[in-house]
Design a protein around this motif. Sequence first.
Motif, PDB file in Angstrom:
ATOM      1  N   GLY A 183       0.816  -1.223   0.000  1.00  0.00           N
ATOM      2  CA  GLY A 183       0.000   0.000   0.000  1.00  0.00           C
ATOM      3  C   GLY A 183       0.844   1.264   0.000  1.00  0.00           C
ATOM      4  O   GLY A 183       2.082   1.221   0.070  1.00  0.00           O
ATOM      5  N   ARG A 184       0.163   2.382  -0.102  1.00  0.00           N
ATOM      6  CA  ARG A 184       0.846   3.685  -0.089  1.00  0.00           C
ATOM      7  C   ARG A 184       0.089   4.633   0.851  1.00  0.00           C
ATOM      8  O   ARG A 184      -1.139   4.714   0.794  1.00  0.00           O
ATOM      9  CB  ARG A 184       0.893   4.259  -1.506  1.00  0.00           C
ATOM     10  N   LEU A 185       0.848   5.307   1.710  1.00  0.00           N
ATOM     11  CA  LEU A 185       0.285   6.271   2.663  1.00  0.00           C
ATOM     12  C   LEU A 185       0.747   7.672   2.241  1.00  0.00           C
ATOM     13  O   LEU A 185       1.950   7.890   2.086  1.00  0.00           O
ATOM     14  CB  LEU A 185       0.812   5.950   4.076  1.00  0.00           C
ATOM     15  N   VAL A 186      -0.211   8.583   2.026  1.00  0.00           N
ATOM     16  CA  VAL A 186       0.152   9.945   1.611  1.00  0.00           C
ATOM     17  C   VAL A 186      -0.335  10.912   2.689  1.00  0.00           C
ATOM     18  O   VAL A 186      -1.529  10.925   3.008  1.00  0.00           O
ATOM     19  CB  VAL A 186      -0.493  10.302   0.251  1.00  0.00           C
ATOM     20  N   LEU A 187       0.583  11.687   3.243  1.00  0.00           N
ATOM     21  CA  LEU A 187       0.162  12.593   4.319  1.00  0.00           C
ATOM     22  C   LEU A 187       1.010  13.853   4.371  1.00  0.00           C
ATOM     23  O   LEU A 187       2.187  13.830   4.005  1.00  0.00           O
ATOM     24  CB  LEU A 187       0.207  11.885   5.678  1.00  0.00           C
ATOM     25  N   PRO A 188       0.383  14.989   4.796  1.00  0.00           N
ATOM     26  CA  PRO A 188       1.164  16.196   5.040  1.00  0.00           C
ATOM     27  C   PRO A 188       1.826  16.050   6.407  1.00  0.00           C
ATOM     28  O   PRO A 188       1.148  15.971   7.421  1.00  0.00           O
ATOM     29  CB  PRO A 188       0.110  17.317   5.074  1.00  0.00           C
ATOM     30  N   LEU A 189       3.137  16.008   6.408  1.00  0.00           N
ATOM     31  CA  LEU A 189       3.885  15.702   7.629  1.00  0.00           C
ATOM     32  C   LEU A 189       4.681  16.938   8.045  1.00  0.00           C
ATOM     33  O   LEU A 189       5.355  17.553   7.216  1.00  0.00           O
ATOM     34  CB  LEU A 189       4.837  14.537   7.325  1.00  0.00           C
ATOM     35  N   ARG A 190       4.590  17.292   9.338  1.00  0.00           N
ATOM     36  CA  ARG A 190       5.338  18.457   9.849  1.00  0.00           C
ATOM     37  C   ARG A 190       6.627  17.976  10.493  1.00  0.00           C
ATOM     38  O   ARG A 190       6.593  17.165  11.417  1.00  0.00           O
ATOM     39  CB  ARG A 190       4.463  19.184  10.856  1.00  0.00           C
ATOM     40  N   LEU A 191       7.749  18.451   9.972  1.00  0.00           N
ATOM     41  CA  LEU A 191       9.061  18.102  10.534  1.00  0.00           C
ATOM     42  C   LEU A 191       9.770  19.396  10.871  1.00  0.00           C
ATOM     43  O   LEU A 191      10.072  20.186   9.966  1.00  0.00           O
ATOM     44  CB  LEU A 191       9.882  17.316   9.510  1.00  0.00           C
ATOM     45  N   ARG A 192      10.027  19.659  12.153  1.00  0.00           N
ATOM     46  CA  ARG A 192      10.654  20.924  12.600  1.00  0.00           C
ATOM     47  C   ARG A 192       9.951  22.144  12.000  1.00  0.00           C
ATOM     48  O   ARG A 192      10.602  23.092  11.535  1.00  0.00           O
ATOM     49  CB  ARG A 192      12.128  20.982  12.176  1.00  0.00           C
ATOM     50  N   GLY A 193       8.619  22.080  11.907  1.00  0.00           N
ATOM     51  CA  GLY A 193       7.856  23.226  11.412  1.00  0.00           C
ATOM     52  C   GLY A 193       7.734  23.283   9.894  1.00  0.00           C
ATOM     53  O   GLY A 193       7.059  24.156   9.370  1.00  0.00           O
ATOM     54  N   LEU A 194       8.388  22.358   9.170  1.00  0.00           N
ATOM     55  CA  LEU A 194       8.281  22.328   7.710  1.00  0.00           C
ATOM     56  C   LEU A 194       7.239  21.290   7.328  1.00  0.00           C
ATOM     57  O   LEU A 194       7.357  20.131   7.740  1.00  0.00           O
ATOM     58  CB  LEU A 194       9.616  21.923   7.067  1.00  0.00           C
ATOM     59  N   THR A 195       6.207  21.678   6.553  1.00  0.00           N
ATOM     60  CA  THR A 195       5.202  20.700   6.158  1.00  0.00           C
ATOM     61  C   THR A 195       5.460  20.230   4.734  1.00  0.00           C
ATOM     62  O   THR A 195       5.618  21.046   3.822  1.00  0.00           O
ATOM     63  CB  THR A 195       3.776  21.293   6.272  1.00  0.00           C
ATOM     64  N   ARG A 196       5.522  18.912   4.566  1.00  0.00           N
ATOM     65  CA  ARG A 196       5.710  18.309   3.248  1.00  0.00           C
ATOM     66  C   ARG A 196       4.694  17.190   3.083  1.00  0.00           C
ATOM     67  O   ARG A 196       4.484  16.406   4.023  1.00  0.00           O
ATOM     68  CB  ARG A 196       7.113  17.682   3.117  1.00  0.00           C
ATOM     69  N   VAL A 197       4.070  17.116   1.891  1.00  0.00           N
ATOM     70  CA  VAL A 197       3.200  15.979   1.613  1.00  0.00           C
ATOM     71  C   VAL A 197       4.113  14.836   1.166  1.00  0.00           C
ATOM     72  O   VAL A 197       4.797  14.937   0.146  1.00  0.00           O
ATOM     73  CB  VAL A 197       2.158  16.303   0.529  1.00  0.00           C
ATOM     74  N   VAL A 198       4.135  13.783   1.987  1.00  0.00           N
ATOM     75  CA  VAL A 198       5.051  12.665   1.733  1.00  0.00           C
ATOM     76  C   VAL A 198       4.228  11.445   1.338  1.00  0.00           C
ATOM     77  O   VAL A 198       3.253  11.100   2.004  1.00  0.00           O
ATOM     78  CB  VAL A 198       5.882  12.337   3.000  1.00  0.00           C
ATOM     79  N   ALA A 199       4.589  10.811   0.236  1.00  0.00           N
ATOM     80  CA  ALA A 199       3.991   9.526  -0.150  1.00  0.00           C
ATOM     81  C   ALA A 199       4.957   8.443   0.315  1.00  0.00           C
ATOM     82  O   ALA A 199       6.104   8.385  -0.128  1.00  0.00           O
ATOM     83  CB  ALA A 199       3.794   9.457  -1.656  1.00  0.00           C
ATOM     84  N   PHE A 200       4.485   7.615   1.271  1.00  0.00           N
ATOM     85  CA  PHE A 200       5.326   6.567   1.857  1.00  0.00           C
ATOM     86  C   PHE A 200       4.908   5.192   1.343  1.00  0.00           C
ATOM     87  O   PHE A 200       3.706   4.911   1.197  1.00  0.00           O
ATOM     88  CB  PHE A 200       5.130   6.517   3.381  1.00  0.00           C
ATOM     89  N   GLU A 201       5.898   4.305   1.155  1.00  0.00           N
ATOM     90  CA  GLU A 201       5.616   2.879   0.961  1.00  0.00           C
ATOM     91  C   GLU A 201       6.422   2.127   2.009  1.00  0.00           C
ATOM     92  O   GLU A 201       7.352   2.670   2.617  1.00  0.00           O
ATOM     93  CB  GLU A 201       6.011   2.444  -0.449  1.00  0.00           C
ATOM     94  N   ARG A 202       6.085   0.851   2.189  1.00  0.00           N
ATOM     95  CA  ARG A 202       6.805   0.076   3.197  1.00  0.00           C
ATOM     96  C   ARG A 202       8.258  -0.161   2.771  1.00  0.00           C
ATOM     97  O   ARG A 202       8.533  -0.373   1.595  1.00  0.00           O
ATOM     98  CB  ARG A 202       6.116  -1.284   3.389  1.00  0.00           C
ATOM     99  N   ALA A 203       9.164  -0.154   3.751  1.00  0.00           N
ATOM    100  CA  ALA A 203      10.573  -0.470   3.509  1.00  0.00           C
ATOM    101  C   ALA A 203      10.912  -1.670   4.385  1.00  0.00           C
ATOM    102  O   ALA A 203      10.044  -2.182   5.104  1.00  0.00           O
ATOM    103  CB  ALA A 203      11.434   0.729   3.886  1.00  0.00           C
ATOM    104  N   VAL A 204      12.164  -2.146   4.345  1.00  0.00           N
ATOM    105  CA  VAL A 204      12.546  -3.290   5.185  1.00  0.00           C
ATOM    106  C   VAL A 204      12.234  -2.965   6.643  1.00  0.00           C
ATOM    107  O   VAL A 204      11.684  -3.772   7.379  1.00  0.00           O
ATOM    108  CB  VAL A 204      14.045  -3.616   4.989  1.00  0.00           C
ATOM    109  N   VAL A 205      12.582  -1.753   7.054  1.00  0.00           N
ATOM    110  CA  VAL A 205      12.214  -1.281   8.393  1.00  0.00           C
ATOM    111  C   VAL A 205      11.402   0.002   8.215  1.00  0.00           C
ATOM    112  O   VAL A 205      11.893   0.969   7.633  1.00  0.00           O
ATOM    113  CB  VAL A 205      13.470  -0.971   9.238  1.00  0.00           C
ATOM    114  N   GLY A 206      10.154   0.012   8.646  1.00  0.00           N
ATOM    115  CA  GLY A 206       9.331   1.222   8.596  1.00  0.00           C
ATOM    116  C   GLY A 206       8.899   1.587   7.182  1.00  0.00           C
ATOM    117  O   GLY A 206       8.628   0.719   6.350  1.00  0.00           O
ATOM    118  N   LEU A 207       8.889   2.897   6.920  1.00  0.00           N
ATOM    119  CA  LEU A 207       8.382   3.422   5.648  1.00  0.00           C
ATOM    120  C   LEU A 207       9.454   4.276   4.996  1.00  0.00           C
ATOM    121  O   LEU A 207      10.297   4.854   5.680  1.00  0.00           O
ATOM    122  CB  LEU A 207       7.146   4.299   5.891  1.00  0.00           C
ATOM    123  N   ARG A 208       9.361   4.384   3.672  1.00  0.00           N
ATOM    124  CA  ARG A 208      10.341   5.185   2.933  1.00  0.00           C
ATOM    125  C   ARG A 208       9.574   5.982   1.872  1.00  0.00           C
ATOM    126  O   ARG A 208       8.644   5.446   1.257  1.00  0.00           O
ATOM    127  CB  ARG A 208      11.297   4.192   2.299  1.00  0.00           C
TER     128      ARG A 208
END
Length: 415
Positions: A183-208
């Motif tokens: 599957g694919r997870l798409v979300l606006p993610l806030r990192l240190r106050g910077l918002t980016r829409v990130v499309a994630f897929e599964r990786a060996v560990v976690g998401l990439r």
Amino acid sequence: MDDTRDEELALRAGMLDRLATMRGRPLVDSVADAMLAVPRHVFVPNAPLSDAYGLGAVVTHRDRQGVATSSASAPGTVAGMLEQAEVCQGQRVLEIGAGTGYNAALLAHLVGQSGSVTTIEYDAEVADAARSHLDAYGANNVRVLTGDGTLGAAEDAPFDRILVTAGAWDVAGPWVEQLAPDGRLVLPLRLRGLTRVVAFERAVVGLRSVSVVEDGFIPMKGIGAIPEKNVPLGPGPDLTLRIDDGQPVNPSLLQALDGELALVWSDVVEPWAWTPEQDFWLATLPGFCRVFVNAEAVKAERIPRAKDPWGAWGVYSGASLAYLCSRQVGGTDQMPMLQVGACGFGPDGADLAQLLVGRVRAWQEQTAGGVEVMVEARPLSSMPLPAEDAALLVVDKLAHVFVVTASPAPVSVEV
Ligand SMILES: C[S@@+](CC[C@H](N)C(=O)[O-])C[C@H]1O[C@@H](n2cnc3c(N)ncnc32)[C@H](O)[C@@H]1O
């Protein structure tokens, strides 16, 4: 009746044309088809047609202070997220943040009758409105739930696609658990106050990440709501620092504007430009924050103009702070050439300003060919990877540690 249909179709086609012009490229075919098919005005019934088919967000709900709490996101934002998600016929999709129901209707079109959409809305009144808009449109493969989307919808899982349409501070555990293996997870993610829409897929560990796009969203409510801290400084206030991730603030910072101003100019001269990758490079500095600059204080020449119109990136430390500013050194009013600098306040203000300017210069020198940014979301329990040493930015959150890498990676230059 046919005339009305033709007129509505022309409005949607006009919106897509303007969108393509704004982005400098046409939309992906499947997304353009969906946006041509779904009448946006049905989902914002109280907005004039010019707003329903304009390129802006249509705010539908505000809190007592007038802050937007629900909206139909701007068409460009909606289209960009759908393109990142690559939704296909027959898929099961979860959306967090039903809002007006417009995006759920687009998703319903993309998955077709053999697929299904579950959309969750936190605010019961907004959820009721989304249901009635979807009924009016005639979507019969969408289920609207009222609740906290951070928990997902386990009863409808697994999902081929999960789209989060409110600003998230972390990747919630249930979203990962309820995502199909491919599957694919798409979300606006806030990192240190910077918002980016990130499309994630599964990786060996976690998401990439498979794509990272800059955009802004209404923040998440409920258990996933982690607000930033606002620190007002000076009369007015002249500056407001917005600080993310619980970075500590020394009370002496409140006196930072009392002392002399230090101005440092770089040799970087450019037309105003988005700097999304450079922003991550600045965010590695301790005390990184966004600085909102009061226009009246700029007019009264108490403080310099921010580099970016919506607020400058800055750093603070103890009783001192600095932020990026700019001045016109050529060009025209329409296309000014701007020299990038930094202004500092407080006992270490000059050093902080020098640090910011050094970072901007180093970035310009090392990344002239452009860089690609990748984000990994690793469960907090996992072992750190050696690659984290070479990361641009590492941010620990509640459920995940986020590792941002840039390729090619800039070399840290301390000044
Ligand atoms: C930008 S609007 C969504 C736009 C919507 N997708 C559309 O097509 O109109 C964000 C929505 O997310 C909702 N929201 C915020 N936090 C939420 C949460 N924890 N669970 C579900 N919905 C949430 C807000 O109430 C708001 O309606």
